[in-house]
Design a protein around this motif. Sequence first.
Motif, PDB file in Angstrom:
ATOM      1  N   ILE A 136       0.862  -1.188   0.000  1.00 39.57           N
ATOM      2  CA  ILE A 136       0.000   0.000   0.000  1.00 39.57           C
ATOM      3  C   ILE A 136       0.893   1.230   0.000  1.00 39.57           C
ATOM      4  O   ILE A 136       1.857   1.319   0.761  1.00 39.57           O
ATOM      5  N   ARG A 137       0.566   2.174  -0.858  1.00 42.82           N
ATOM      6  CA  ARG A 137       1.275   3.451  -0.905  1.00 42.82           C
ATOM      7  C   ARG A 137       0.244   4.566  -0.727  1.00 42.82           C
ATOM      8  O   ARG A 137      -0.954   4.363  -0.931  1.00 42.82           O
ATOM      9  N   TYR A 138       0.736   5.742  -0.378  1.00 43.72           N
ATOM     10  CA  TYR A 138      -0.141   6.892  -0.177  1.00 43.72           C
ATOM     11  C   TYR A 138       0.409   8.087  -0.944  1.00 43.72           C
ATOM     12  O   TYR A 138       1.593   8.430  -0.814  1.00 43.72           O
ATOM     13  N   ASP A 139      -0.451   8.708  -1.733  1.00 45.70           N
ATOM     14  CA  ASP A 139      -0.073   9.909  -2.454  1.00 45.70           C
ATOM     15  C   ASP A 139      -0.134  11.092  -1.484  1.00 45.70           C
ATOM     16  O   ASP A 139      -1.189  11.372  -0.890  1.00 45.70           O
ATOM     17  N   ARG A 140       0.979  11.790  -1.327  1.00 42.76           N
ATOM     18  CA  ARG A 140       1.043  12.859  -0.330  1.00 42.76           C
ATOM     19  C   ARG A 140       0.106  14.019  -0.663  1.00 42.76           C
ATOM     20  O   ARG A 140      -0.532  14.587   0.230  1.00 42.76           O
ATOM     21  N   ALA A 141       0.012  14.385  -1.939  1.00 43.98           N
ATOM     22  CA  ALA A 141      -0.834  15.520  -2.313  1.00 43.98           C
ATOM     23  C   ALA A 141      -2.298  15.240  -1.979  1.00 43.98           C
ATOM     24  O   ALA A 141      -2.989  16.066  -1.366  1.00 43.98           O
ATOM     25  N   THR A 142      -2.792  14.057  -2.357  1.00 46.46           N
ATOM     26  CA  THR A 142      -4.190  13.716  -2.071  1.00 46.46           C
ATOM     27  C   THR A 142      -4.413  13.540  -0.573  1.00 46.46           C
ATOM     28  O   THR A 142      -5.473  13.911  -0.045  1.00 46.46           O
ATOM     29  N   THR A 143      -3.428  12.990   0.095  1.00 49.27           N
ATOM     30  CA  THR A 143      -3.556  12.772   1.536  1.00 49.27           C
ATOM     31  C   THR A 143      -3.695  14.092   2.284  1.00 49.27           C
ATOM     32  O   THR A 143      -4.581  14.248   3.146  1.00 49.27           O
ATOM     33  N   PHE A 144      -2.852  15.059   1.972  1.00 49.34           N
ATOM     34  CA  PHE A 144      -2.949  16.348   2.658  1.00 49.34           C
ATOM     35  C   PHE A 144      -4.122  17.182   2.145  1.00 49.34           C
ATOM     36  O   PHE A 144      -4.623  18.059   2.858  1.00 49.34           O
ATOM     37  N   ALA A 145      -4.573  16.908   0.906  1.00 49.33           N
ATOM     38  CA  ALA A 145      -5.793  17.569   0.430  1.00 49.33           C
ATOM     39  C   ALA A 145      -6.998  17.130   1.261  1.00 49.33           C
ATOM     40  O   ALA A 145      -7.912  17.928   1.524  1.00 49.33           O
ATOM     41  N   SER A 146      -7.013  15.880   1.712  1.00 48.18           N
ATOM     42  CA  SER A 146      -8.103  15.421   2.571  1.00 48.18           C
ATOM     43  C   SER A 146      -8.096  16.152   3.909  1.00 48.18           C
ATOM     44  O   SER A 146      -9.160  16.406   4.489  1.00 48.18           O
ATOM     45  N   LEU A 147      -6.913  16.510   4.413  1.00 44.81           N
ATOM     46  CA  LEU A 147      -6.835  17.302   5.638  1.00 44.81           C
ATOM     47  C   LEU A 147      -7.427  18.694   5.419  1.00 44.81           C
ATOM     48  O   LEU A 147      -8.195  19.197   6.250  1.00 44.81           O
ATOM     49  N   ALA A 148      -7.107  19.319   4.291  1.00 42.91           N
ATOM     50  CA  ALA A 148      -7.651  20.648   3.995  1.00 42.91           C
ATOM     51  C   ALA A 148      -9.167  20.604   3.838  1.00 42.91           C
ATOM     52  O   ALA A 148      -9.887  21.489   4.331  1.00 42.91           O
ATOM     53  N   VAL A 149      -9.671  19.561   3.179  1.00 40.76           N
ATOM     54  CA  VAL A 149     -11.121  19.421   3.009  1.00 40.76           C
ATOM     55  C   VAL A 149     -11.804  19.262   4.364  1.00 40.76           C
ATOM     56  O   VAL A 149     -12.864  19.855   4.618  1.00 40.76           O
ATOM     57  N   ALA A 150     -11.200  18.484   5.250  1.00 43.23           N
ATOM     58  CA  ALA A 150     -11.781  18.288   6.573  1.00 43.23           C
ATOM     59  C   ALA A 150     -11.862  19.607   7.344  1.00 43.23           C
ATOM     60  O   ALA A 150     -12.905  19.938   7.929  1.00 43.23           O
ATOM     61  N   ILE A 151     -10.793  20.383   7.346  1.00 43.20           N
ATOM     62  CA  ILE A 151     -10.778  21.640   8.092  1.00 43.20           C
ATOM     63  C   ILE A 151     -11.779  22.631   7.515  1.00 43.20           C
ATOM     64  O   ILE A 151     -12.532  23.291   8.253  1.00 43.20           O
ATOM     65  N   VAL A 152     -11.830  22.743   6.180  1.00 39.40           N
ATOM     66  CA  VAL A 152     -12.712  23.737   5.544  1.00 39.40           C
ATOM     67  C   VAL A 152     -14.181  23.367   5.742  1.00 39.40           C
ATOM     68  O   VAL A 152     -15.000  24.211   6.150  1.00 39.40           O
ATOM     69  N   MET A 153     -14.558  22.120   5.469  1.00 34.17           N
ATOM     70  CA  MET A 153     -15.962  21.746   5.564  1.00 34.17           C
ATOM     71  C   MET A 153     -16.449  21.719   7.005  1.00 34.17           C
ATOM     72  O   MET A 153     -17.570  22.144   7.297  1.00 34.17           O
ATOM     73  N   VAL A 154     -15.625  21.247   7.915  1.00 35.80           N
ATOM     74  CA  VAL A 154     -15.996  21.319   9.332  1.00 35.80           C
ATOM     75  C   VAL A 154     -16.113  22.777   9.769  1.00 35.80           C
ATOM     76  O   VAL A 154     -17.009  23.144  10.535  1.00 35.80           O
ATOM     77  N   GLY A 155     -15.215  23.617   9.258  1.00 33.65           N
ATOM     78  CA  GLY A 155     -15.280  25.035   9.589  1.00 33.65           C
ATOM     79  C   GLY A 155     -16.571  25.672   9.129  1.00 33.65           C
ATOM     80  O   GLY A 155     -17.177  26.481   9.851  1.00 33.65           O
ATOM     81  N   VAL A 156     -17.034  25.341   7.923  1.00 32.76           N
ATOM     82  CA  VAL A 156     -18.307  25.884   7.440  1.00 32.76           C
ATOM     83  C   VAL A 156     -19.445  25.473   8.372  1.00 32.76           C
ATOM     84  O   VAL A 156     -20.319  26.283   8.723  1.00 32.76           O
ATOM     85  N   GLY A 157     -19.439  24.209   8.799  1.00 31.94           N
ATOM     86  CA  GLY A 157     -20.497  23.735   9.684  1.00 31.94           C
ATOM     87  C   GLY A 157     -20.520  24.433  11.030  1.00 31.94           C
ATOM     88  O   GLY A 157     -21.578  24.878  11.496  1.00 31.94           O
TER      89      GLY A 157
END
Length: 289
Positions: free
Chosen positions: A77-98
């Motif tokens: 299993i490998r992890y793409d760093r760009a997509t992985t950290f993009a998921s962190l940004a999505v979490a912060i932004v969408m939770v922030g909107v809520g």
Amino acid sequence: MHNTVDGFGYEIVTPLVAYLMACLGSALGLRCTTRSMLVTRSGRPWWLALGSVAIGSGIWTMHFVAMTGFTVEDSPIRYDRATTFASLAVAIVMVGVGIFIVGYRGARGAALFTGGAVTGLGIASMHYLGMAGMSLDGQVDYNTFTVALSVVIAMAASVAALWAAGQLRGLRWSMGAGLVLGLGVTGTHYTGMAALRVHVHGGGEPGAGAPAELLGPMLIGPLALLLLVAAVVMCDPLMVTGRPAQPRPEPRPGVPAHPVRTPRHQATRPQRHPHRPLARRRPRAAQRR
């Protein structure tokens, strides 16, 4: 061909640590949300933004701590760093909107359900975007019903947690809300993992790193963010009480700090002038004449 998927590579250790991380981030973020309702509107965005970072970092850390125990037989299993950290940004932004919706509109009615729904969608989006950053020698698909169930769990837990945070109670309420949201985040993750199906194409490359070795360095940043938020929250005087301390008014010159109370029997007695006798009341019969 089908594979053998194992989500508990370290048995109970990874689910327990992941749940604790989700509870920590959720409790800190919800406490910041409660704190934002006790200040003026000019200071509110800072506390809500801090809460967004705490919850987003907590659920992201929870997800990838749990993923350290995830393995697929015969496939590295490998992890793409760009997509992985993009998921962190999505979490912060969408939770922030809520939580911004709840912070400004209140934890009731349509604002509560809208804020909780957006927060829950942020949790689910973080999970599935993080899974999209995972690559292996095979094909991945999901069961639609189980995916929908994981989204419902995230939304229901978010509504319940934001409602508890909006009650402006003490530290216990924030901790309880954090436990509820942490349970919802963990439930969303493992329900989403139950929906996962992997079809391995062939043998994997030998010598691929273990998930813990791959994800360990990426967890340092979000963990540092959580520690920073924890330091800010712990230094705040409203962390425990949840209510602003009201200072005692300073006594004015010539006015005692504590007024002297006059006994009731003395307050109703008329004061007699030292050189003037008290006037006697005339009988009612004499007044009628």
